[in-house]
Design a protein around this motif. Structure first.
Motif, PDB file in Angstrom:
ATOM      1  N   VAL A   1     -20.010   2.257  -0.036  1.00 19.67           N
ATOM      2  CA  VAL A   1     -20.968   1.408  -0.745  1.00 19.67           C
ATOM      3  C   VAL A   1     -22.145   1.150   0.175  1.00 19.67           C
ATOM      4  N   LEU A   2     -22.346   1.066   1.374  1.00 20.33           N
ATOM      5  CA  LEU A   2     -23.631   0.904   2.155  1.00 20.33           C
ATOM      6  C   LEU A   2     -24.227   2.241   1.991  1.00 20.33           C
ATOM      7  N   ALA A   3     -23.543   3.274   1.857  1.00 14.81           N
ATOM      8  CA  ALA A   3     -24.302   4.519   1.538  1.00 14.81           C
ATOM      9  C   ALA A   3     -24.870   4.720   0.419  1.00 14.81           C
ATOM     10  N   VAL A   4     -24.321   4.501  -0.578  1.00 17.15           N
ATOM     11  CA  VAL A   4     -24.901   4.262  -2.060  1.00 17.15           C
ATOM     12  C   VAL A   4     -25.883   3.005  -1.979  1.00 17.15           C
ATOM     13  N   PHE A   5     -26.031   2.140  -1.410  1.00 15.15           N
ATOM     14  CA  PHE A   5     -27.122   1.351  -1.464  1.00 15.15           C
ATOM     15  C   PHE A   5     -28.367   1.777  -0.727  1.00 15.15           C
ATOM     16  N   VAL A   6     -28.073   2.574   0.408  1.00  9.39           N
ATOM     17  CA  VAL A   6     -29.358   3.096   1.015  1.00  9.39           C
ATOM     18  C   VAL A   6     -29.741   4.356   0.238  1.00  9.39           C
ATOM     19  N   LEU A   7     -29.174   4.904  -0.287  1.00 15.30           N
ATOM     20  CA  LEU A   7     -29.577   6.035  -1.054  1.00 15.30           C
ATOM     21  C   LEU A   7     -30.322   5.632  -2.241  1.00 15.30           C
ATOM     22  N   ALA A   8     -29.893   4.536  -2.871  1.00 16.55           N
ATOM     23  CA  ALA A   8     -30.653   4.013  -4.100  1.00 16.55           C
ATOM     24  C   ALA A   8     -31.932   3.360  -3.722  1.00 16.55           C
TER      25      ALA A   8
ATOM     26  N   LEU B   1     -35.884   4.852   4.557  1.00 15.12           N
ATOM     27  CA  LEU B   1     -34.563   5.551   4.898  1.00 15.12           C
ATOM     28  C   LEU B   1     -34.070   5.205   6.094  1.00 15.12           C
ATOM     29  N   ILE B   2     -34.861   5.100   7.205  1.00 20.20           N
ATOM     30  CA  ILE B   2     -34.566   4.801   8.444  1.00 20.20           C
ATOM     31  C   ILE B   2     -34.315   3.409   8.464  1.00 20.20           C
ATOM     32  N   VAL B   3     -34.927   2.464   7.966  1.00 23.73           N
ATOM     33  CA  VAL B   3     -34.478   1.082   8.188  1.00 23.73           C
ATOM     34  C   VAL B   3     -33.441   0.722   7.057  1.00 23.73           C
ATOM     35  N   GLY B   4     -33.175   1.430   6.159  1.00 24.48           N
ATOM     36  CA  GLY B   4     -32.117   1.318   5.150  1.00 24.48           C
ATOM     37  C   GLY B   4     -30.848   1.701   6.022  1.00 24.48           C
ATOM     38  N   VAL B   5     -30.830   2.799   6.764  1.00 27.08           N
ATOM     39  CA  VAL B   5     -29.492   3.051   7.664  1.00 27.08           C
ATOM     40  C   VAL B   5     -29.455   1.988   8.637  1.00 27.08           C
ATOM     41  N   LEU B   6     -30.411   1.570   9.510  1.00 25.43           N
ATOM     42  CA  LEU B   6     -30.514   0.500  10.363  1.00 25.43           C
ATOM     43  C   LEU B   6     -29.806  -0.680   9.967  1.00 25.43           C
ATOM     44  N   LEU B   7     -30.176  -1.213   8.571  1.00 21.93           N
ATOM     45  CA  LEU B   7     -29.663  -2.285   8.069  1.00 21.93           C
ATOM     46  C   LEU B   7     -28.191  -2.149   7.699  1.00 21.93           C
TER      47      LEU B   7
END
Length: 224
Positions: free
Chosen positions: A141-148, A112-118
């Motif tokens: 769009v980026l939030a959807v990718f992070v949650l997925a 989750l942390i790495v996804g938010v940073l990316l």
């Protein structure tokens, strides 16, 4: 002015020294400030070359220092979050960390942390290169990718928890006394197809982002 000078000296020494050490690790040559110049020529040579290059760039008359500084900050925003991916992979390498590898639930948090940073890195790159982009749609769009990605990581974590439940648990004494093998004895990690695709995708993103950053910086410099 004194604070700016102090920050410049610290930044110049820290970044160039870290890069020189990295060059030494990559090419397998001696690198250390404890060695003499004749014993670590590559280390001192790369350090001197980078300092001279940076100083020469700053001293160029009319150089767009503001654009260069902004481009460097954007570059850091591109590279540093991506480095956390490799840190996460290292934290899950049982051969390196043994009993101290991440637990499945900790990997979910880390993803989750790495996804938010990316996602922030991608957001920074796209909004810098394409100023007219719709930031609200991009953020969604980026939030959807992070949650997925986090959901997929959670599912994988549950599977790992079940797989590891049958293993013998090391005692506290065994964990404390465990030591990492010598680097020469470590085997090359085997990547799964999913991990290989992810690394290739990340590498492609980095190349694309850096190229777009260079193009944008040149455009801004020419338009001055």
């Amino acid at each position: 002015a004194l604070l700016l000078l102090d920050a410049s000296i610290v930044g110049a020494s820290a970044v160039t020294l870290a890069t020189s050490y990295a060059f030494g690790d990559i090419f397998g040559v001696r690198q250390s400030l404890n060695r003499r110049i004749g014993e670590a020529r590559t280390f001192y040579g790369s350090f001197t070359a980078m300092v001279a290059l940076a100083a020469g760039l700053v001293l160029i008359p009319g150089a767009p220092l503001g654009i260069i500084t902004t481009a460097v900050q954007v570059l850091a925003g591109i590279l540093l979050p991506s480095a956390t991916v490799f840190a996460l992979l290292l934290c899950n390498d049982a051969e390196v960390l043994g009993p101290w590898i991440n637990k499945p639930w900790l990997n979910v948090v880390a993803v989750l942390i790495v996804g938010v940073l990316l996602a922030l890195s991608v957001f920074l790159v796209l909004t810098t290169v394409f100023p007219s982009i719709n930031v609200e749609v991009l953020a969604i769009v980026l939030a959807v990718f992070v949650l997925a990605g986090t959901a997929a990581s959670g599912a994988w974590g549950l599977q790992e928890q079940k797989r590891l439940s049958g293993r013998r648990v090391m005692s506290r004494e065994e964990r404390v006394n465990w030591r990492m093998p010598a680097l020469a004895l470590l085997q090359r990690p085997k990547w799964s197809p999913v991990r290989r695709v992810a690394i290739v995708t990340l590498s492609g993103y980095l190349v694309f982002a850096i190229l777009m950053l260079i193009v944008r910086a040149v455009q801004l410099a020419i338009a001055r």
